[in-house]
Design a protein around this motif. Structure first.
Motif, PDB file in Angstrom:
ATOM      1  N   ASN A 129       0.869  -1.174   0.000  1.00  0.00           N
ATOM      2  CA  ASN A 129       0.000   0.000   0.000  1.00  0.00           C
ATOM      3  C   ASN A 129       0.909   1.227   0.000  1.00  0.00           C
ATOM      4  OD1 ASN A 129      -1.675   2.219   1.057  1.00  0.00           O
ATOM      5  ND2 ASN A 129      -3.203   0.629   1.382  1.00  0.00           N
ATOM      6  N   ALA A 131       0.617   4.151   1.049  1.00  0.00           N
ATOM      7  CA  ALA A 131       0.641   4.867   2.329  1.00  0.00           C
ATOM      8  C   ALA A 131       1.601   4.188   3.306  1.00  0.00           C
ATOM      9  CB  ALA A 131      -0.763   4.937   2.922  1.00  0.00           C
ATOM     10  N   TYR A 238      -5.745   3.102   5.191  1.00  0.00           N
ATOM     11  CA  TYR A 238      -5.410   2.195   4.094  1.00  0.00           C
ATOM     12  C   TYR A 238      -6.326   2.379   2.902  1.00  0.00           C
ATOM     13  CZ  TYR A 238      -2.498  -0.726   7.233  1.00  0.00           C
ATOM     14  OH  TYR A 238      -1.533  -1.200   8.082  1.00  0.00           O
ATOM     15  N   GLN A 241      -5.637   5.704   1.317  1.00  0.00           N
ATOM     16  CA  GLN A 241      -4.198   5.778   1.057  1.00  0.00           C
ATOM     17  C   GLN A 241      -3.667   7.162   1.420  1.00  0.00           C
ATOM     18  OE1 GLN A 241      -3.325   4.400  -2.921  1.00  0.00           O
ATOM     19  NE2 GLN A 241      -4.079   2.336  -2.535  1.00  0.00           N
TER      20      GLN A 241
END
Length: 330
Positions: A129, A131, A238, A241
């Motif tokens: 991910n 992020a 999540y 992001q």
């Protein structure tokens, strides 16, 4: 091991259900991969996905003979058998999480992998991910005190026999283990409704504490991570992001017409997070590991560490041994 050609690494997908179909879709789009074929126990399903993504449905043996690497997205109870077959053919597997159903089987897989001499990646997709990849860089400069993770959602529209710990929390366990440079010292956990809602507290040897909650009974989807450090608080969403870094400014007294007012403002930083599909980044990373022979970003050892900790949490929450393998991987 089969070699690559000008169109990319020869690759296949074993199991094209809810997750495997997306592996096939992305491999078909990547210039560094040549999607040779797919296999599924349901031949109609295999043919449907093959036609959709410009490839062919193949028998498993033929697929392994024709590829250098494969994604393994079959139900978890078949992971060990399938990955073993990959090793026998010199084929590198990316195996979806959890890597296997229980710790003992994981030990057997570790021994086989040591003799196989091929990269093995575990599909903990949240590691990719964007992020989280931003946060990995931020955390390197922080003195982390605590990590809090929530992975909540309503009951799924498909049958999942394994608990929320194995199905959901294991994602966050992998993230926490990658962020905290220490071993767990103690674990406490609790669960209700056959662990469809579970919580865990992990004390690390570094005196960092992690608190995790996972649920398949919550009527709102939440995917959130919070890192408390001496220097700041980092919040991650999540789903969106996004990353926010909260810092405290110095307290001050402000003069106003009617007197003096105390002020203590918080400063919020929002670092830029690149837009990317985590699964695509994961598969690109896998292809690179196979082509270069380097250790994958999420290695077999990483997958086994997350599994062992998840099983410890699950067993304590249930207060009984849990040797049954999950019925389906996510």
């Amino acid at each position: 091991m089969p070699s690559t050609n000008g169109t990319g690494l020869k690759i296949g997908v074993i199991g094209v259900g809810s997750m495997g179909q997306h592996h096939a879709r992305i491999y078909n789009q990547l210039p560094t991969a040549e999607l040779v074929g797919v296999f599924d126990a349901d031949t109609d399903r295999a043919e449907e996905i093959a036609e959709k993504h410009d490839t062919v449905a193949m028998e498993l043996e033929k697929l392994l003979e024709a590829t250098a690497a494969v994604s393994v997205a079959v139900p978890t109870q078949f992971h060990f058998e399938t990955v073993t077959q990959c090793f026998e053919h010199g084929v590198s597997p990316l195996v979806e999480k959890p890597v296997v159903g229980d710790v003992e089987t994981g030990e057997q897989l570790r021994e086989l992998a040591q003799g196989a001499d091929v990269p093995v990646q575990v599909g903990h997709v949240e590691r990719f991910n964007p992020a989280i990849q931003v946060v990995q860089d931020i955390v390197e400069d922080l003195n982390v005190l605590a990590v809090n993770a929530e992975r909540l959602g309503p009951p799924p529209n498909r049958t999942i026999d394994d608990s929320a710990v194995i199905d959901l929390m294991i994602h966050d366990l992998d993230i926490v283990l990658s962020l905290v440079d220490a071993e767990p010292a103690s674990v406490m956990s609790a669960g209700v409704r056959s662990n469809r809602y579970g919580t865990a507290t992990i004390d690390f040897e570094s005196e960092t504490v992690a608190t995790l909650t996972a649920s398949r009974l919550t009527q709102r989807k939440v995917r959130r991570l919070e890192i408390t450090a001496e220097e700041c608080v980092v919040e991650v969403d999540y789903i969106d992001q996004t990353v926010e870094i909260h810092r405290q400014s110095m307290p001050s007294y402000v003069e106003e017409d009617e007197g003096v007012r105390y002020r203590h403002e918080s400063i919020i930083e929002r670092p830029t997070v690149p837009s990317a599909e985590p699964l695509k980044s994961e598969l690109e990373s896998f292809l690179e590991a196979v082509q270069t022979g380097v250790t994958p970003e999420v290695s077999l050892e990483d997958g086994l560490r997350a599994l062992e900790l998840a099983r410890t949490i699950e067993e304590e929450a249930l207060d009984e041994p849990t040797s049954k393998a999950p019925a389906e991987s996510d």
